[in-house]
Design a protein around this motif. Structure first.
Motif, PDB file in Angstrom:
ATOM      1  N   LEU A  68       0.895  -1.150   0.048  1.00  0.00           N
ATOM      2  CA  LEU A  68      -0.038   0.198   0.039  1.00  0.00           C
ATOM      3  C   LEU A  68       0.864   1.468   0.001  1.00  0.00           C
ATOM      4  N   LYS A  69       1.980   1.030   0.520  1.00  0.00           N
ATOM      5  CA  LYS A  69       2.887   2.364   0.658  1.00  0.00           C
ATOM      6  C   LYS A  69       3.535   2.585  -0.963  1.00  0.00           C
ATOM      7  N   TYR A  70       3.521   1.669  -1.737  1.00  0.00           N
ATOM      8  CA  TYR A  70       3.807   2.079  -3.079  1.00  0.00           C
ATOM      9  C   TYR A  70       2.611   2.503  -3.889  1.00  0.00           C
ATOM     10  N   TRP A  71       1.405   1.778  -3.636  1.00  0.00           N
ATOM     11  CA  TRP A  71       0.404   2.178  -4.428  1.00  0.00           C
ATOM     12  C   TRP A  71      -0.320   3.711  -4.223  1.00  0.00           C
ATOM     13  N   LYS A  72       0.203   4.022  -2.826  1.00  0.00           N
ATOM     14  CA  LYS A  72      -0.239   5.423  -2.545  1.00  0.00           C
ATOM     15  C   LYS A  72       0.753   6.079  -2.520  1.00  0.00           C
ATOM     16  N   ARG A  73       2.111   5.892  -2.954  1.00  0.00           N
ATOM     17  CA  ARG A  73       3.042   6.827  -3.099  1.00  0.00           C
ATOM     18  C   ARG A  73       3.622   7.449  -1.881  1.00  0.00           C
ATOM     19  N   PHE A  74       3.629   6.788  -0.944  1.00  0.00           N
ATOM     20  CA  PHE A  74       4.096   7.225   0.452  1.00  0.00           C
ATOM     21  C   PHE A  74       5.700   6.956   0.250  1.00  0.00           C
ATOM     22  N   PRO A  75       6.319   7.815   1.101  1.00  0.00           N
ATOM     23  CA  PRO A  75       7.757   7.647   1.083  1.00  0.00           C
ATOM     24  C   PRO A  75       8.391   6.210   1.334  1.00  0.00           C
ATOM     25  N   ALA A  98      18.505  -1.650  -4.472  1.00  0.00           N
ATOM     26  CA  ALA A  98      17.303  -1.357  -3.529  1.00  0.00           C
ATOM     27  C   ALA A  98      16.903  -0.037  -4.251  1.00  0.00           C
ATOM     28  N   HIS A  99      15.360   0.179  -4.403  1.00  0.00           N
ATOM     29  CA  HIS A  99      15.117   1.474  -4.671  1.00  0.00           C
ATOM     30  C   HIS A  99      14.507   2.132  -3.797  1.00  0.00           C
ATOM     31  N   SER A 100      14.371   3.384  -3.684  1.00  0.00           N
ATOM     32  CA  SER A 100      13.851   4.405  -2.510  1.00  0.00           C
ATOM     33  C   SER A 100      13.214   5.634  -3.492  1.00  0.00           C
ATOM     34  N   MET A 101      12.282   6.131  -2.565  1.00  0.00           N
ATOM     35  CA  MET A 101      11.704   7.487  -2.953  1.00  0.00           C
ATOM     36  C   MET A 101      11.225   8.248  -1.577  1.00  0.00           C
ATOM     37  N   LEU A 102      11.909   9.265  -1.637  1.00  0.00           N
ATOM     38  CA  LEU A 102      11.926  10.385  -0.547  1.00  0.00           C
ATOM     39  C   LEU A 102      11.558  11.744  -0.821  1.00  0.00           C
ATOM     40  N   GLY A 103      10.148  12.241  -0.588  1.00  0.00           N
ATOM     41  CA  GLY A 103       9.597  13.512  -1.301  1.00  0.00           C
ATOM     42  C   GLY A 103       9.693  13.237  -2.570  1.00  0.00           C
ATOM     43  N   ASP A 104      10.258  14.296  -3.382  1.00  0.00           N
ATOM     44  CA  ASP A 104      10.039  14.411  -4.861  1.00  0.00           C
ATOM     45  C   ASP A 104      11.487  13.796  -5.364  1.00  0.00           C
ATOM     46  N   ARG A 105      12.271  12.916  -4.579  1.00  0.00           N
ATOM     47  CA  ARG A 105      13.586  12.539  -5.205  1.00  0.00           C
ATOM     48  C   ARG A 105      13.280  10.754  -5.366  1.00  0.00           C
ATOM     49  N   ARG A 106      13.779  10.159  -6.210  1.00  0.00           N
ATOM     50  CA  ARG A 106      14.072   8.934  -6.456  1.00  0.00           C
ATOM     51  C   ARG A 106      15.202   8.369  -6.445  1.00  0.00           C
ATOM     52  N   PHE A 107      15.751   7.340  -5.937  1.00  0.00           N
ATOM     53  CA  PHE A 107      17.125   6.887  -6.088  1.00  0.00           C
ATOM     54  C   PHE A 107      17.189   5.420  -6.089  1.00  0.00           C
ATOM     55  N   GLN A 108      18.193   4.749  -6.775  1.00  0.00           N
ATOM     56  CA  GLN A 108      18.403   3.475  -6.824  1.00  0.00           C
ATOM     57  C   GLN A 108      19.909   2.983  -6.504  1.00  0.00           C
ATOM     58  N   ASN A 109      20.019   1.930  -5.621  1.00  0.00           N
ATOM     59  CA  ASN A 109      21.404   1.543  -5.154  1.00  0.00           C
ATOM     60  C   ASN A 109      21.911   0.778  -6.465  1.00  0.00           C
ATOM     61  N   THR A 110      23.250   0.634  -6.750  1.00  0.00           N
ATOM     62  CA  THR A 110      23.963  -0.077  -7.758  1.00  0.00           C
ATOM     63  C   THR A 110      23.644  -1.551  -7.748  1.00  0.00           C
ATOM     64  N   ASP A 111      23.616  -1.961  -8.680  1.00  0.00           N
ATOM     65  CA  ASP A 111      23.337  -3.745  -8.861  1.00  0.00           C
ATOM     66  C   ASP A 111      24.645  -4.451  -8.866  1.00  0.00           C
ATOM     67  N   ASP A 112      25.538  -3.601  -8.938  1.00  0.00           N
ATOM     68  CA  ASP A 112      27.122  -4.213  -9.256  1.00  0.00           C
ATOM     69  C   ASP A 112      27.739  -4.244  -7.663  1.00  0.00           C
ATOM     70  N   LEU A 113      27.704  -5.785  -7.265  1.00  0.00           N
ATOM     71  CA  LEU A 113      28.135  -6.024  -6.161  1.00  0.00           C
ATOM     72  C   LEU A 113      29.454  -5.500  -5.703  1.00  0.00           C
ATOM     73  N   ASN A 114      30.450  -5.619  -6.731  1.00  0.00           N
ATOM     74  CA  ASN A 114      31.792  -5.082  -6.325  1.00  0.00           C
ATOM     75  C   ASN A 114      31.749  -3.590  -6.022  1.00  0.00           C
ATOM     76  N   ALA A 115      30.820  -2.824  -6.846  1.00  0.00           N
ATOM     77  CA  ALA A 115      30.868  -1.181  -6.458  1.00  0.00           C
ATOM     78  C   ALA A 115      30.144  -0.966  -5.221  1.00  0.00           C
ATOM     79  N   TYR A 116      29.053  -2.099  -4.864  1.00  0.00           N
ATOM     80  CA  TYR A 116      28.301  -1.819  -3.818  1.00  0.00           C
ATOM     81  C   TYR A 116      29.288  -2.085  -2.513  1.00  0.00           C
ATOM     82  N   LEU A 117      30.293  -2.943  -2.606  1.00  0.00           N
ATOM     83  CA  LEU A 117      30.988  -3.524  -1.475  1.00  0.00           C
ATOM     84  C   LEU A 117      32.134  -2.409  -1.125  1.00  0.00           C
ATOM     85  N   LYS A 118      32.580  -1.540  -2.121  1.00  0.00           N
ATOM     86  CA  LYS A 118      33.405  -0.596  -2.113  1.00  0.00           C
ATOM     87  C   LYS A 118      32.631   0.634  -1.521  1.00  0.00           C
TER      88      LYS A 118
END
Length: 255
Positions: A137-144, A152-172
């Protein structure tokens, strides 16, 4: 789960059986887990209206508080998809129900589960009172929301961001690129499309180009007015992608 009919599960490469799933539901309950969902797919190879009814009846009898109903979507690049396009018989392709029958099964599920105290609250989701998915319901109602971990994906306020899907880059420590701004236009579209997935619908806009488009969809039986709200009809939920495409194609969200 996908199906309570073992032949249908085997046809799509599942190793579990009805008895295994019922035993797992009981094991979850014995461990104190009460919020349990069963998902079923309409359109599996060998499925008939009679076997579909068996799965629906078993889901209701299991007493789970939540159920999800999906219509089979076959990727044309998958083995089954290529076989369907070619008109072949491998992977049980010649036993896949046609689109019309799958639509009837979906509508049957909506009616049956509703009559058994598991009413529909979203296009694909059904719940006993008080057991709707708070997470979704948080997604369907566009809650943060904040997503943690790889890709992983996030939405806070009017900003949306996504963590990398590259494991090596993530670990660094290179986890997330710069946030992307969500424009008012995009937010308006998302509020309508996500909100219309819910049976409760959305507030009917007072003005703007979206209003006459929605009024036309009401006349076509794809949407309905409920006081000051507008929602999809059962037919509209079945054809929701067409409804959303028509809203977009008509420029209904031009600012």
């Amino acid at each position: 789960m996908q199906s309570f009919v073992d032949q249908e599960s085997r046809a799509v490469g599942r190793f579990h059986t009805k008895d295994v799933c019922l035993a797992e539901i009981a094991r979850l309950r014995s461990a104190g887990v009460q919020e349990i969902n069963v998902d079923l797919i309409a359109g599996l190879p060998h499925q008939t209206p009679e076997s579909w009814r068996i799965s629906l009846e078993q889901a209701a009898a299991a007493g789970v508080p939540h159920a999800s109903i999906y219509m089979l979507e076959v990727d044309e690049e998958s083995r089954l998809g290529r076989e369907l396009i070619a008109g072949g018989v491998r992977y049980h392709a010649h036993h896949v129900p046609d689109d019309g029958l799958v639509a009837e099964m979906y509508l049957e599920a909506c009616e049956f589960l509703g009559n058994n105290s598991i009413p529909q609250y979203e296009i694909s989701n059904f719940a006993r009172p008080g057991h709707a998915s708070r997470h979704n319901l948080k997604y369907w109602k566009r809650f943060p929301y904040l997503g943690l971990g790889l890709d992983a994906h996030s939405m806070l306020g009017d900003r949306r961001f996504q963590n990398t899907d590259d494991l090596n880059a993530y670990l660094k420590g290179n986890a997330s690129p710069d946030p992307v701004a969500v424009s008012p236009h995009e937010a308006s579209e998302e509020e309508v499309f996500l909100g219309l997935r819910l049976n409760e619908g959305i507030l009917l806009p007072e003005e703007g180009p979206v209003v006459p488009v929605m009024q036309q969809l009401v006349r076509e039986g794809l949407m309905q007015l409920q006081g000051d709200r507008v929602a999809l009809t059962p037919k509209g939920r079945l054809l929701s992608n067409d409804v959303f495409t028509e809203l977009l194609g008509a420029g209904a969200f031009s600012l």
